[in-house]
Scaffold this motif. Structure first.
Motif: not given
Length: 239
Positions: A19, A173, A195
């Motif tokens: 991330l 997400w 991501e």
């Protein structure tokens, strides 16, 4: 927001994920005061063209930038048809429906997402309550009003979400952001995130995070308070 953490429930599903975080404060995101507004819009238009390199098969779901996310989205609870943000952007590119301008910061992160073929999103830091977490919603039911909607659409049990002390920040997400924490012209502090679920794209992620931070500083001023890549061994940021 006082802290961001990616919890154990996330890393159990995606141990190799990374991330890329950029946190900016003191920015000026007002469209009518941004000296580089036309340049940002031009760069977004160029990114729509650059993104075509990620559409290397006739079927979008088979393209590598998308297929890894199709696989990832099979690992947690979601509604039928929910797709990653990068698939949504590339689908528009494929159909000739150009991703257009919204406000300077959103345009910058959409430019970065299209340029690097990775999901990228952002939230208004001042509207995040307490700790923000990337985690599975154990029982579901967290409050969420999606951008463009007016009614609560609560999370599902076992859904992977960005959550704070008040409810859901982003559903499924990176599928869809909420109204409460969306970036607007009035936003002065921002939490931005790339991501990646593909370890082979580590170098791309590093370059993307650096590029994002540089563009935010260039066009919006303020201070980059955090520029960091989180892994399962280093999974939180405290402000």
């Amino acid at each position: 927001m006082n802290k961001f953490t990616a919890e154990k429930s996330f890393w159990q599903l995606f141990p190799d994920a990374e991330l890329g975080i950029v946190i900016a404060s003191g920015i000026n995101n007002k469209s009518n005061e941004c000296a580089g507004r036309s340049e940002i819009i031009n760069e977004l238009a160029e990114a729509n063209i650059k993104a075509r390199k990620f559409i290397d098969k006739d079927t979008l779901s088979e393209c590598s930038a998308v297929s890894v996310w199709r696989d990832a989205f099979q690992k947690f609870k979601k509604k039928k048809g929910n797709r990653s943000s990068i698939e949504a952007l590339l689908s528009r590119v494929q159909k000739g429906n150009e991703v257009g301008p919204i406000n300077p910061l959103v345009d910058i992160y959409n430019t970065m997402s299209l340029t690097y073929g990775l999901p990228c999103g952002g939230e208004d830091l001042d509207n995040i309550e307490g700790t923000m977490r990337l985690a599975l919603s154990e029982n579901g039911g967290e409050e969420f009003i999606a951008i463009g909607d007016t009614e609560n659409d609560p999370t599902l049990p076992g859904e992977l979400c960005y959550l704070d002390d008040k409810g859901a920040v982003c559903r499924c997400w990176n599928w869809r952001d909420g109204t409460r924490t969306m970036l607007t012209d009035d936003s002065t502090s921002a939490f931005l995130i790339f991501e990646s679920v593909d370890p082979q794209r580590h170098d791309d992620l590093e370059a993307a995070v650096t590029d994002l931070a540089s563009r935010v500083s260039k066009y919006l001023g303020g201070e980059i308070k955090v520029q960091k890549i989180l892994t399962k061994d280093d999974s939180e940021i405290t402000l």
